[in-house]
Design a protein around this motif. Structure first.
Motif, mmCIF file in Angstrom:
data_model
loop_
_atom_site.group_PDB
_atom_site.id
_atom_site.type_symbol
_atom_site.label_atom_id
_atom_site.label_comp_id
_atom_site.label_asym_id
_atom_site.label_seq_id
_atom_site.Cartn_x
_atom_site.Cartn_y
_atom_site.Cartn_z
ATOM 1 N N LEU A 181 0.038 -7.749 16.935
ATOM 2 C CA LEU A 181 0.278 -8.118 15.548
ATOM 3 C C LEU A 181 1.477 -7.338 15.006
ATOM 4 O O LEU A 181 1.577 -6.129 15.210
ATOM 5 C CB LEU A 181 -0.962 -7.813 14.701
ATOM 6 C CG LEU A 181 -2.265 -8.474 15.173
ATOM 7 C CD1 LEU A 181 -3.462 -7.880 14.436
ATOM 8 C CD2 LEU A 181 -2.209 -9.986 14.962
ATOM 9 N N LEU A 182 2.357 -8.019 14.295
ATOM 10 C CA LEU A 182 3.565 -7.409 13.755
ATOM 11 C C LEU A 182 3.387 -7.116 12.269
ATOM 12 O O LEU A 182 2.866 -7.948 11.525
ATOM 13 C CB LEU A 182 4.771 -8.343 13.951
ATOM 14 C CG LEU A 182 4.964 -8.930 15.353
ATOM 15 C CD1 LEU A 182 6.187 -9.843 15.376
ATOM 16 C CD2 LEU A 182 5.097 -7.821 16.393
ATOM 17 N N CYS A 183 3.829 -5.942 11.836
ATOM 18 C CA CYS A 183 3.732 -5.545 10.431
ATOM 19 C C CYS A 183 5.141 -5.458 9.843
ATOM 20 O O CYS A 183 6.026 -4.834 10.431
ATOM 21 C CB CYS A 183 3.027 -4.201 10.302
ATOM 22 S SG CYS A 183 1.340 -4.212 10.946
ATOM 23 N N PHE A 184 5.322 -6.074 8.680
ATOM 24 C CA PHE A 184 6.627 -6.141 8.029
ATOM 25 C C PHE A 184 6.573 -5.450 6.672
ATOM 26 O O PHE A 184 5.531 -5.460 5.997
ATOM 27 C CB PHE A 184 7.049 -7.598 7.816
ATOM 28 C CG PHE A 184 7.326 -8.354 9.082
ATOM 29 C CD1 PHE A 184 8.621 -8.508 9.553
ATOM 30 C CD2 PHE A 184 6.285 -8.925 9.811
ATOM 31 C CE1 PHE A 184 8.879 -9.204 10.730
ATOM 32 C CE2 PHE A 184 6.534 -9.627 10.982
ATOM 33 C CZ PHE A 184 7.835 -9.770 11.443
ATOM 34 N N ASN A 185 7.709 -4.887 6.254
ATOM 35 C CA ASN A 185 7.829 -4.386 4.887
ATOM 36 C C ASN A 185 9.281 -4.461 4.441
ATOM 37 O O ASN A 185 10.183 -4.754 5.230
ATOM 38 C CB ASN A 185 7.265 -2.967 4.742
ATOM 39 C CG ASN A 185 8.055 -1.924 5.501
ATOM 40 O OD1 ASN A 185 9.149 -2.177 6.010
ATOM 41 N ND2 ASN A 185 7.506 -0.718 5.603
ATOM 42 N N ALA A 218 4.633 -5.533 1.560
ATOM 43 C CA ALA A 218 4.217 -5.450 2.965
ATOM 44 C C ALA A 218 3.541 -6.753 3.346
ATOM 45 O O ALA A 218 2.914 -7.415 2.510
ATOM 46 C CB ALA A 218 3.260 -4.275 3.174
ATOM 47 N N LEU A 219 3.705 -7.130 4.595
ATOM 48 C CA LEU A 219 3.013 -8.293 5.145
ATOM 49 C C LEU A 219 2.573 -7.885 6.545
ATOM 50 O O LEU A 219 3.398 -7.783 7.457
ATOM 51 C CB LEU A 219 3.937 -9.507 5.175
ATOM 52 C CG LEU A 219 3.285 -10.890 5.303
ATOM 53 C CD1 LEU A 219 4.274 -11.977 4.929
ATOM 54 C CD2 LEU A 219 2.756 -11.148 6.702
ATOM 55 N N LYS A 253 0.577 -4.363 -3.190
ATOM 56 C CA LYS A 253 1.928 -4.875 -2.875
ATOM 57 C C LYS A 253 1.953 -5.515 -1.484
ATOM 58 O O LYS A 253 2.877 -5.305 -0.696
ATOM 59 C CB LYS A 253 2.978 -3.762 -2.987
ATOM 60 C CG LYS A 253 3.110 -3.159 -4.385
ATOM 61 C CD LYS A 253 4.207 -2.108 -4.445
ATOM 62 C CE LYS A 253 4.386 -1.539 -5.839
ATOM 63 N NZ LYS A 253 3.190 -0.842 -6.344
ATOM 64 N N LYS A 254 0.918 -6.305 -1.215
ATOM 65 C CA LYS A 254 0.803 -6.955 0.088
ATOM 66 C C LYS A 254 0.721 -8.473 -0.065
ATOM 67 O O LYS A 254 0.079 -8.981 -0.986
ATOM 68 C CB LYS A 254 -0.474 -6.494 0.811
ATOM 69 C CG LYS A 254 -0.397 -5.106 1.396
ATOM 70 C CD LYS A 254 -1.684 -4.778 2.148
ATOM 71 C CE LYS A 254 -1.659 -3.380 2.741
ATOM 72 N NZ LYS A 254 -2.936 -3.063 3.426
ATOM 73 N N ASN A 274 -7.074 -10.677 -9.695
ATOM 74 C CA ASN A 274 -5.788 -10.000 -9.925
ATOM 75 C C ASN A 274 -4.731 -10.359 -8.887
ATOM 76 O O ASN A 274 -3.639 -9.807 -8.901
ATOM 77 C CB ASN A 274 -5.989 -8.482 -9.967
ATOM 78 C CG ASN A 274 -6.578 -7.931 -8.673
ATOM 79 O OD1 ASN A 274 -7.249 -8.643 -7.933
ATOM 80 N ND2 ASN A 274 -6.342 -6.657 -8.390
ATOM 81 N N TYR A 275 -5.029 -11.273 -7.968
ATOM 82 C CA TYR A 275 -4.044 -11.694 -6.985
ATOM 83 C C TYR A 275 -3.140 -12.776 -7.574
ATOM 84 O O TYR A 275 -3.570 -13.589 -8.383
ATOM 85 C CB TYR A 275 -4.724 -12.229 -5.716
ATOM 86 C CG TYR A 275 -5.227 -11.150 -4.770
ATOM 87 C CD1 TYR A 275 -5.483 -9.857 -5.213
ATOM 88 C CD2 TYR A 275 -5.454 -11.429 -3.433
ATOM 89 C CE1 TYR A 275 -5.953 -8.878 -4.356
ATOM 90 C CE2 TYR A 275 -5.923 -10.454 -2.557
ATOM 91 C CZ TYR A 275 -6.173 -9.178 -3.029
ATOM 92 O OH TYR A 275 -6.631 -8.200 -2.179
#
Length: 281
Positions: A138-142, A247-248, A213-214, A190-191
């Protein structure tokens, strides 16, 4: 050393053990009380199936867990494992699993699921020794969303009607636990949830949590791709969050189009990768 569930353990005790455990982690981080409470709620972590190791009454190790039933299978998700530095080297993670697995068997659970940072070799080896196997990367981006060219025929509106059958039909890849339908249903108030429309037809959507912040999910109808729809959705999030970094996390690496879009079109950085690991109970 005593092992028991965290059902009667206070948030403050868990917070203290959590922050001590992750103070020297591969990616060190520190949670506030409010953020930990939010994490427990957002990931639907259940203290009745979470487990701790207690040394003279003090929590020194923990596994935070959640339970999901889908397609007749009950999965137990590990939302965080920690051992305070002075209690390491005692096999506490194995002992906690030895304690909790019989409890999970009584609940007819089928599968254990977790994520581990790719570079954390000691943890990967420890989980492999416990019977876990890697099932995907899994790749994490920001980063900050770069303003992209918009398609004038696409309109963005708040999304209030979650027809998950339709939304899931847009997917190429299955979201990880934190972005799963199980975790997002019902959608937290709140999304920010936005739909992209062409001629009143829903052709894409995005789900963003401002507090963390995702971005938890985004997808575009397969018949409407490469028409600036994804770009317009991200532009709308950028506008809503005043350009703050986002972040994603946990994008399945098998979707090359998604990772290319996020890095080249949206300007996000693949700063970290994780392995998703499973084992049968």
């Amino acid at each position: 050393m005593e092992f028991k569930t965290l059902a009667n353990t206070s948030i403050d005790e868990i917070l203290s053990a959590f922050n001590q455990s992750f103070s020297d982690y591969v990616v060190p981080f520190h949670l506030t009380r409010e953020v930990l409470i939010s994490k427990i709620a957002a990931e639907k972590l259940d203290m009745n199936i979470s487990v701790g190791a207690f040394d003279d009454g003090k929590l020194v190790s923990f596994i935070l867990q959640s339970e999901k039933v889908e397609n007749g299978e009950k999965t137990i998700y590990n939302g965080g494992t920690g051992v305070v530095p002075e209690s390491r080297g005692k096999g506490l993670v194995r002992k906690m699993y030895d304690f909790i697995i019989p409890v999970l068997k009584e609940r007819n659970a089928n599968t254990l699921l977790l994520e581990v940072i790719e570079g954390n070799q000691p943890a990967i080896r420890a989980y492999e020794n416990l019977g876990f196997t890697i099932v995907r990367r899994l790749l994490c981006f920001n980063g900050s969303i770069q303003q992209g060219k918009e398609n004038a025929e696409v309109s963005i509106k708040d999304l209030n009607d979650f027809q998950w059958g339709l939304l899931c039909s847009f997917w190429d890849i299955e979201p990880s636990w934190q972005g799963s339908v199980f975790v997002l249903e019902p959608m937290p108030e709140n999304y920010v949830t936005l739909g992209a429309y062409i001629d009143e037809k829903l052709v894409g959507y995005i789900i963003y949590g401002p507090a963390a912040k995702k971005i938890y999910q985004f997808a575009v109808d397969k018949n409407y791709r490469n028409r600036g729809i994804g770009t317009k959705l991200f532009n709308a999030v950028k506008e809503r969050n005043a350009g703050q970094t986002i972040a994603l996390n946990n994008v399945d690496e098998s979707s090359e189009n998604t990772s290319k879009f996020l890095s080249e079109k949206i300007g996000l950085n693949n700063w970290l990768s994780q392995f998703e690991m499973k084992r049968p109970i």
